[in-house]
Design a protein around this motif. Structure first.
Motif, mmCIF file in Angstrom:
data_model
loop_
_atom_site.group_PDB
_atom_site.id
_atom_site.type_symbol
_atom_site.label_atom_id
_atom_site.label_comp_id
_atom_site.label_asym_id
_atom_site.label_seq_id
_atom_site.Cartn_x
_atom_site.Cartn_y
_atom_site.Cartn_z
ATOM 1 N N ASP A 1 9.062 -88.460 -31.461
ATOM 2 C CA ASP A 1 9.233 -88.405 -30.004
ATOM 3 C C ASP A 1 10.340 -87.407 -29.689
ATOM 4 N N PRO A 2 10.029 -86.277 -29.028
ATOM 5 C CA PRO A 2 11.057 -85.256 -28.774
ATOM 6 C C PRO A 2 12.156 -85.716 -27.823
ATOM 7 N N HIS B 1 23.338 -68.071 -20.425
ATOM 8 C CA HIS B 1 21.980 -67.554 -20.211
ATOM 9 C C HIS B 1 20.955 -68.259 -21.089
ATOM 10 N N ILE B 2 20.860 -69.561 -20.918
ATOM 11 C CA ILE B 2 19.867 -70.345 -21.646
ATOM 12 C C ILE B 2 18.528 -70.138 -20.945
ATOM 13 N N TRP B 3 17.651 -69.379 -21.590
ATOM 14 C CA TRP B 3 16.431 -68.907 -20.946
ATOM 15 C C TRP B 3 15.173 -69.285 -21.719
ATOM 16 N N ALA B 4 14.121 -69.532 -20.972
ATOM 17 C CA ALA B 4 12.729 -69.577 -21.459
ATOM 18 C C ALA B 4 12.497 -70.431 -22.696
ATOM 19 N N PRO B 5 12.841 -71.720 -22.657
ATOM 20 C CA PRO B 5 12.542 -72.573 -23.806
ATOM 21 C C PRO B 5 11.039 -72.822 -23.956
ATOM 22 N N GLU B 6 10.587 -72.913 -25.199
ATOM 23 C CA GLU B 6 9.219 -73.314 -25.503
ATOM 24 C C GLU B 6 9.265 -74.432 -26.539
ATOM 25 N N LEU B 7 8.452 -75.461 -26.335
ATOM 26 C CA LEU B 7 8.378 -76.611 -27.238
ATOM 27 C C LEU B 7 7.117 -76.512 -28.090
ATOM 28 N N LYS C 1 7.248 -81.679 -37.156
ATOM 29 C CA LYS C 1 8.538 -81.669 -36.456
ATOM 30 C C LYS C 1 8.397 -80.917 -35.139
ATOM 31 N N TRP C 2 9.325 -81.173 -34.233
ATOM 32 C CA TRP C 2 9.377 -80.472 -32.955
ATOM 33 C C TRP C 2 10.366 -79.302 -33.060
ATOM 34 N N ARG D 1 -0.391 -86.641 -24.002
ATOM 35 C CA ARG D 1 0.536 -86.376 -22.912
ATOM 36 C C ARG D 1 0.916 -84.895 -22.854
ATOM 37 N N TYR D 2 1.233 -84.456 -21.637
ATOM 38 C CA TYR D 2 1.705 -83.094 -21.401
ATOM 39 C C TYR D 2 3.224 -83.067 -21.476
ATOM 40 N N TYR D 3 3.756 -82.104 -22.212
ATOM 41 C CA TYR D 3 5.200 -81.934 -22.344
ATOM 42 C C TYR D 3 5.594 -80.621 -21.658
#
Length: 374
Positions: free
Chosen positions: A164-165, A125-131, A137-138, A81-83
């Protein structure tokens, strides 16, 4: 990062940074700037130009893919799956979507997995999250600032031990401490030849720019170790329109090379993508290993009506082989008012091409497509 955080003619984050000279921290820094150099000779190793144009059964991509989501990050997990995560216009939360297909992200349910604090750090300014999935672990890397000082932006990390995130608990691992307590953002991580690295954007005290690109090894997913090396600083005209910016880095390893994209200039229609390249066998912590393209590789395009493409990442198509470019762009050139408050940077995707010499061919940002038939 690559969000519309520009505040023209105000004492905003970039303006305040100009000429700043903050005290250095305890960590050692190895300044080193990758200079522009001629393109490398043709790589004799195989490259993806023989990949099929389109995998049977894969529909054309829907664009925009996700409305009002900037700085997009899409990763394909081992579950097939794509997250998806991205910056939301309110800058107050981190969201996730997932789908079996890339087009499916367009209509996938969106969950809020973390919200900004009401006071103190990680409040604005919660910016640009990356998973990223690291060591079972995530992790989510993102930028934020205290409510009381909204331009004191730093890099922070969340951790989730659940498989599962969308479940489990997101633990705040804290701030990634860099050499200086200065404006820093847009962290991305990758592993190469057994070593995990972090690449990010940060203002260097005493430098006449807003942000440069830095790299360091990691002791764990939230701690840097060893020297922190400057890879690129804004130097060409196209990197200095409005603001002197290198930000939003992302890595793609192909054809015996490590490609590092980044975004430059103000986040209006001048925003564009640059490229650094290193041999996969080179020392990535040596700035001399990296060749910088003297021209941008992905820019606004009047013929397709797409402006300010940037803060990209890469994923693969459903066939598992075709590289896909993920980025945001606007559908108009002129912005009314402060770009920071313009919410219409939409997530977009398109096939990434490859040149005969094994280097990426970004093409132009594709035109809009209809949602029908997706």
């Amino acid at each position: 990062m690559s969000r519309d955080h520009d505040l023209p003619d105000t004492p905003g984050r970039r303006t305040v940074l100009k000429g700043a000279a903050l005290a250095a921290g305890a960590l050692a820094v190895t300044p080193g700037l990758a200079q522009a150099a001629p393109a490398r000779a043709t790589d004799p190793r195989p490259h993806p130009e023989k990949r099929p144009e389109k995998h049977p059964g894969t529909p054309p991509y829907v664009n925009p893919l996700v409305l009002r989501r900037a700085d997009p990050h899409i990763t394909r997990h081992t579950d097939g799956r794509y997250y998806f995560t991205a910056t939301v216009p309110e800058y107050d939360r981190i969201v996730l979507r997932r789908s079996r297909t890339l087009n499916g992200l367009s209509t996938a349910a969106e969950s809020v997995i973390w919200r900004a604090h009401a006071t103190g750090p990680m409040g604005a300014h919660i910016w640009a999250p990356e998973l990223h999935r690291i060591g079972g672990k995530w992790y989510i890397y993102f930028a934020s600032a205290p409510v009381e000082d909204v331009w004191a932006i730093r890099i922070w990390v969340l951790e989730n031990a659940h498989s599962d995130p969308f479940k489990g608990t997101w633990v705040e691992r804290g701030q990634i401490k860099t050499a200086w307590e200065t404006f820093s953002l847009d962290a991305t991580t990758f592993q190469h030849r057994g070593t995990r690295y972090l690449v990010w954007a940060q203002h260097e005290p005493g430098m006449d720019n807003n942000t440069a690109l830095w790299i360091s090894e990691m002791a764990n997913p939230w701690t840097l170790t060893g020297p922190q090396v400057r890879l690129s600083t804004p130097e060409y005209d196209w990197e200095c329109v409005g603001y002197k910016v290198n930000e939003g880095p992302y890595v793609l390893k192909r054809n015996g090379r490590v490609f590092l994209t980044y975004s430059a200039s103000a986040t209006d229609w001048h925003y564009c993508v640059g490229l650094l390249t290193a041999d996969a066998r080179a020392d990535l912590l040596d700035a001399r290993s990296w060749t910088k393209s003297p021209v941008p590789v992905f820019t606004s395009d009047d013929s397709t009506g797409q402006y300010g493409p940037g803060h990209n990442c890469f994923t693969v198509a459903e066939d598992g082989r075709t590289d896909v470019l993920v980025y945001h762009a606007r559908q108009y050139k002129e912005i009314t008012g402060d770009p920071l408050h313009d919410p219409n940077r939409h997530t977009r995707i398109q096939k990434l091409g490859w040149k005969p010499d094994g280097t990426p061919d970004f093409g132009v940002p594709v035109a809009d497509t209809a949602k029908e038939g997706a």
